[in-house]
Every structure is written in structure tokens, then in C-alpha cells.
Design a protein around this motif. Structure first.
Motif, short mmCIF file in Angstrom:
data_model
loop_
_atom_site.label_atom_id
_atom_site.label_comp_id
_atom_site.label_asym_id
_atom_site.label_seq_id
_atom_site.Cartn_x
_atom_site.Cartn_y
_atom_site.Cartn_z
N ASP A 62 0.83 -1.21 0.00
CA ASP A 62 0.00 0.00 0.00
C ASP A 62 0.86 1.26 0.00
N SER A 63 2.01 1.19 0.63
CA SER A 63 2.86 2.37 0.77
C SER A 63 3.46 2.83 -0.55
N VAL A 64 3.48 1.97 -1.56
CA VAL A 64 4.10 2.34 -2.84
C VAL A 64 3.10 2.33 -3.99
N LYS A 65 1.89 1.88 -3.73
CA LYS A 65 0.89 1.76 -4.79
C LYS A 65 0.65 3.13 -5.43
N GLY A 66 0.66 3.14 -6.75
CA GLY A 66 0.47 4.39 -7.48
C GLY A 66 1.75 5.14 -7.75
N ARG A 67 2.83 4.76 -7.08
CA ARG A 67 4.13 5.44 -7.29
C ARG A 67 5.17 4.52 -7.91
N PHE A 68 5.13 3.24 -7.58
CA PHE A 68 6.10 2.27 -8.07
C PHE A 68 5.43 1.35 -9.08
N THR A 69 6.23 0.89 -10.04
CA THR A 69 5.74 -0.06 -11.04
C THR A 69 6.78 -1.16 -11.23
N ILE A 70 6.33 -2.39 -11.10
CA ILE A 70 7.21 -3.54 -11.35
C ILE A 70 6.92 -4.06 -12.75
N SER A 71 7.98 -4.38 -13.47
CA SER A 71 7.82 -4.95 -14.80
C SER A 71 8.94 -5.95 -15.02
N ARG A 72 8.77 -6.77 -16.04
CA ARG A 72 9.80 -7.75 -16.32
C ARG A 72 9.94 -7.92 -17.83
N ASP A 73 11.15 -8.23 -18.23
CA ASP A 73 11.45 -8.52 -19.63
C ASP A 73 12.07 -9.91 -19.65
N ASN A 74 11.27 -10.90 -19.96
CA ASN A 74 11.77 -12.27 -19.92
C ASN A 74 12.85 -12.52 -20.97
N ALA A 75 12.84 -11.78 -22.07
CA ALA A 75 13.86 -11.94 -23.09
C ALA A 75 15.22 -11.47 -22.59
N LYS A 76 15.20 -10.52 -21.66
CA LYS A 76 16.44 -9.98 -21.11
C LYS A 76 16.74 -10.53 -19.72
N ASN A 77 15.91 -11.43 -19.23
CA ASN A 77 16.10 -11.99 -17.89
C ASN A 77 16.22 -10.89 -16.84
N THR A 78 15.37 -9.90 -16.94
CA THR A 78 15.49 -8.74 -16.06
C THR A 78 14.11 -8.32 -15.54
N VAL A 79 14.11 -7.94 -14.27
CA VAL A 79 12.92 -7.34 -13.66
C VAL A 79 13.28 -5.93 -13.22
N TYR A 80 12.33 -5.03 -13.34
CA TYR A 80 12.56 -3.62 -13.06
C TYR A 80 11.61 -3.13 -11.96
N LEU A 81 12.06 -2.10 -11.30
CA LEU A 81 11.18 -1.39 -10.36
C LEU A 81 11.32 0.10 -10.66
#
Length: 123
Positions: A62-81
Motif C-alpha cells: 500500500d505504501s508504494v501503490k500508485g508510485r512504483f511499477t514492477i515490470s519484467r522482460d523475460n527476453a532480457k532476464n530482467t525485472v525492473y522497479l
């Protein structure tokens, strides 16, 4: 076996943005659910965000909802925040983690951890 390496931390002023990256080794990255956690000095490690193995299932504290976004690129084996509108209370060491099942908010459910990257938000 999965090895995780975070990057992208640093010092930023309140209201600013940072994007953290977590690069994973191995050819089965897409089979892992990925999470981000953080730990501030003197506090327990806490859940920040998680993303499922396949598809768009995402979960946020709840403390980060609306401000942080998690995503991932499986082709690059990478997750982002992606972290926007940062606040001084976001200051912590941020860790990415992987588990070979569905997403979880509980750090004990994760099998693999990175070494962490420091995020400091000045007021």
C-alpha cells in the motif's frame, strides 16, 4: 539455481525517480515469480512489489501503490522497479528475489536473493 544482481540505486531528492534493475542468470527466468523487497536501518525487510511468472499479475504494498511499477522482460532476464514520487521514507536497501511458484508478499517464500542496492531519498 538463479543468481540475481540489482543495480540502479543511488541518491535522489524527494519527488524524484529511480529505476532499479535486477538481472537474473539462467535460462528459466520466465518460470520464476519475482519480487522486490526493502530494508531500512533498524527495520525488518518488507514487501514492495511482485510480478507473476507469465502475464500481468502484479502486487504492491500500500505504501508504494500508485508510485512504483514492477515490470519484467523475460527476453532480457530482467525485472525492473520504476520508482516515482520518491519520499524520504523510501530510503532503504532494495532487494530483488525469485521463487519458482506463484507470487508472494512473504520474504520467506522466496528462494533466491540479490545482494541489494541502496536507495537514499533526501528531503
Amino acid at each position: 539455481q538463479v543468481q540475481l544482481v540489482e543495480s540502479g540505486g543511488g541518491l535522489v531528492q524527494a519527488g524524484g525517480s529511480l529505476r532499479l534493475s535486477c538481472a537474473a542468470s539462467g535460462r528459466t527466468f520466465s518460470s520464476y515469480a519475482m519480487g522486490w523487497f526493502r530494508q531500512a536501518p533498524g527495520k525488518e525487510r518488507e514487501f514492495v512489489a511482485a510480478r507473476g511468472r507469465i502475464g500481468a499479475s502484479t502486487y504492491y504494498a500500500d505504501s508504494v501503490k500508485g508510485r512504483f511499477t514492477i515490470s519484467r522482460d523475460n527476453a532480457k532476464n530482467t525485472v525492473y522497479l520504476q520508482m516515482n514520487s520518491l519520499k524520504p521514507e523510501d530510503t532503504a536497501v532494495y532487494y530483488c528475489a525469485a521463487r519458482a511458484e506463484t507470487t508472494s508478499w512473504n520474504s520467506r517464500d522466496y528462494d533466491y536473493w540479490g545482494q541489494g542496492t541502496q536507495v537514499t531519498v533526501s528531503s
